[in-house]
Motif scaffolding. Structure first.
Motif, PDB file in Angstrom:
ATOM      1  N   ASP A  90       0.824  -1.209   0.000  1.00 41.02           N
ATOM      2  CA  ASP A  90       0.000   0.000   0.000  1.00 41.02           C
ATOM      3  C   ASP A  90       0.860   1.262   0.000  1.00 41.02           C
ATOM      4  O   ASP A  90       0.587   2.204  -0.739  1.00 41.02           O
ATOM      5  CB  ASP A  90      -0.924   0.020   1.221  1.00 41.02           C
ATOM      6  CG  ASP A  90      -2.055  -0.989   1.124  1.00 41.02           C
ATOM      7  OD1 ASP A  90      -2.322  -1.487   0.008  1.00 41.02           O
ATOM      8  OD2 ASP A  90      -2.661  -1.285   2.171  1.00 41.02           O
ATOM      9  N   LYS A  91       1.900   1.271   0.834  1.00 38.85           N
ATOM     10  CA  LYS A  91       2.754   2.454   0.940  1.00 38.85           C
ATOM     11  C   LYS A  91       3.523   2.728  -0.349  1.00 38.85           C
ATOM     12  O   LYS A  91       3.778   3.873  -0.685  1.00 38.85           O
ATOM     13  CB  LYS A  91       3.755   2.306   2.090  1.00 38.85           C
ATOM     14  CG  LYS A  91       3.119   2.260   3.451  1.00 38.85           C
ATOM     15  CD  LYS A  91       2.660   3.625   3.878  1.00 38.85           C
ATOM     16  CE  LYS A  91       2.099   3.573   5.283  1.00 38.85           C
ATOM     17  NZ  LYS A  91       1.633   4.855   5.746  1.00 38.85           N
ATOM     18  N   THR A  92       3.881   1.674  -1.060  1.00 35.86           N
ATOM     19  CA  THR A  92       4.651   1.840  -2.303  1.00 35.86           C
ATOM     20  C   THR A  92       3.760   1.775  -3.538  1.00 35.86           C
ATOM     21  O   THR A  92       4.266   1.771  -4.659  1.00 35.86           O
ATOM     22  CB  THR A  92       5.747   0.768  -2.415  1.00 35.86           C
ATOM     23  OG1 THR A  92       5.143  -0.525  -2.446  1.00 35.86           O
ATOM     24  CG2 THR A  92       6.728   0.847  -1.262  1.00 35.86           C
ATOM     25  N   GLN A  93       2.457   1.716  -3.326  1.00 38.07           N
ATOM     26  CA  GLN A  93       1.469   1.638  -4.399  1.00 38.07           C
ATOM     27  C   GLN A  93       1.745   0.459  -5.336  1.00 38.07           C
ATOM     28  O   GLN A  93       1.569   0.548  -6.544  1.00 38.07           O
ATOM     29  CB  GLN A  93       1.415   2.949  -5.173  1.00 38.07           C
ATOM     30  CG  GLN A  93       1.015   4.108  -4.300  1.00 38.07           C
ATOM     31  CD  GLN A  93       1.113   5.442  -5.003  1.00 38.07           C
ATOM     32  OE1 GLN A  93       1.650   5.549  -6.092  1.00 38.07           O
ATOM     33  NE2 GLN A  93       0.595   6.474  -4.360  1.00 38.07           N
ATOM     34  N   GLY A  94       2.214  -0.650  -4.772  1.00 40.51           N
ATOM     35  CA  GLY A  94       2.446  -1.871  -5.529  1.00 40.51           C
ATOM     36  C   GLY A  94       3.696  -1.867  -6.387  1.00 40.51           C
ATOM     37  O   GLY A  94       3.938  -2.816  -7.134  1.00 40.51           O
ATOM     38  N   LYS A  95       4.504  -0.828  -6.287  1.00 42.01           N
ATOM     39  CA  LYS A  95       5.689  -0.699  -7.132  1.00 42.01           C
ATOM     40  C   LYS A  95       6.686  -1.838  -6.903  1.00 42.01           C
ATOM     41  O   LYS A  95       7.367  -2.274  -7.829  1.00 42.01           O
ATOM     42  CB  LYS A  95       6.360   0.645  -6.861  1.00 42.01           C
ATOM     43  CG  LYS A  95       7.523   0.947  -7.769  1.00 42.01           C
ATOM     44  CD  LYS A  95       8.069   2.338  -7.509  1.00 42.01           C
ATOM     45  CE  LYS A  95       9.231   2.645  -8.421  1.00 42.01           C
ATOM     46  NZ  LYS A  95       9.762   3.994  -8.167  1.00 42.01           N
ATOM     47  N   TYR A  96       6.772  -2.317  -5.670  1.00 39.37           N
ATOM     48  CA  TYR A  96       7.749  -3.355  -5.326  1.00 39.37           C
ATOM     49  C   TYR A  96       7.059  -4.654  -4.932  1.00 39.37           C
ATOM     50  O   TYR A  96       7.553  -5.402  -4.100  1.00 39.37           O
ATOM     51  CB  TYR A  96       8.643  -2.865  -4.183  1.00 39.37           C
ATOM     52  CG  TYR A  96       9.387  -1.604  -4.528  1.00 39.37           C
ATOM     53  CD1 TYR A  96      10.469  -1.635  -5.394  1.00 39.37           C
ATOM     54  CD2 TYR A  96       8.984  -0.376  -4.020  1.00 39.37           C
ATOM     55  CE1 TYR A  96      11.146  -0.482  -5.729  1.00 39.37           C
ATOM     56  CE2 TYR A  96       9.658   0.791  -4.349  1.00 39.37           C
ATOM     57  CZ  TYR A  96      10.735   0.731  -5.202  1.00 39.37           C
ATOM     58  OH  TYR A  96      11.404   1.871  -5.542  1.00 39.37           O
ATOM     59  N   GLN A  97       5.926  -4.944  -5.528  1.00 37.24           N
ATOM     60  CA  GLN A  97       5.125  -6.098  -5.139  1.00 37.24           C
ATOM     61  C   GLN A  97       5.911  -7.405  -5.242  1.00 37.24           C
ATOM     62  O   GLN A  97       5.815  -8.262  -4.368  1.00 37.24           O
ATOM     63  CB  GLN A  97       3.864  -6.173  -5.988  1.00 37.24           C
ATOM     64  CG  GLN A  97       2.936  -7.287  -5.560  1.00 37.24           C
ATOM     65  CD  GLN A  97       1.643  -7.295  -6.349  1.00 37.24           C
ATOM     66  OE1 GLN A  97       1.476  -6.524  -7.295  1.00 37.24           O
ATOM     67  NE2 GLN A  97       0.740  -8.160  -5.977  1.00 37.24           N
ATOM     68  N   GLY A  98       6.692  -7.564  -6.293  1.00 38.12           N
ATOM     69  CA  GLY A  98       7.478  -8.792  -6.459  1.00 38.12           C
ATOM     70  C   GLY A  98       8.488  -8.982  -5.346  1.00 38.12           C
ATOM     71  O   GLY A  98       8.637 -10.078  -4.791  1.00 38.12           O
ATOM     72  N   GLN A  99       9.178  -7.906  -4.984  1.00 39.59           N
ATOM     73  CA  GLN A  99      10.164  -7.983  -3.915  1.00 39.59           C
ATOM     74  C   GLN A  99       9.484  -8.220  -2.564  1.00 39.59           C
ATOM     75  O   GLN A  99      10.001  -8.969  -1.723  1.00 39.59           O
ATOM     76  CB  GLN A  99      11.009  -6.702  -3.850  1.00 39.59           C
ATOM     77  CG  GLN A  99      11.955  -6.544  -5.008  1.00 39.59           C
ATOM     78  CD  GLN A  99      11.338  -5.812  -6.199  1.00 39.59           C
ATOM     79  OE1 GLN A  99      10.129  -5.750  -6.354  1.00 39.59           O
ATOM     80  NE2 GLN A  99      12.184  -5.283  -7.057  1.00 39.59           N
TER      81      GLN A  99
END
Length: 64
Positions: free
Chosen positions: A31-40
């Protein structure tokens, strides 16, 4: 006794709560990264489950 050993001993027997905490932490990070790092984040969640025993057991379905 290392810090990791202490944490593991505290979490022993509470695998379902550990899994919930790992899941909630991952969702918060997404949520905080807006899904940008979802894979990590997903990779980190799996490693945490492996390390602290919150992973899938014989009675749990496989994770997507």
């Amino acid at each position: 006794m290392s810090m990791m050993d202490k944490i593991k001993s505290m979490l022993k027997g509470h695998e379902s709560q550990t899994d919930k905490g790992v899941e909630k932490a991952g969702d918060t990070a997404d949520d905080k990264t807006q899904g940008k790092y979802q894979g990590q984040v997903d990779t980190a969640q799996e490693k945490m489950r492996d390390q602290f025993g919150g992973g899938q057991g014989p009675d749990q379905p496989p994770r997507p």
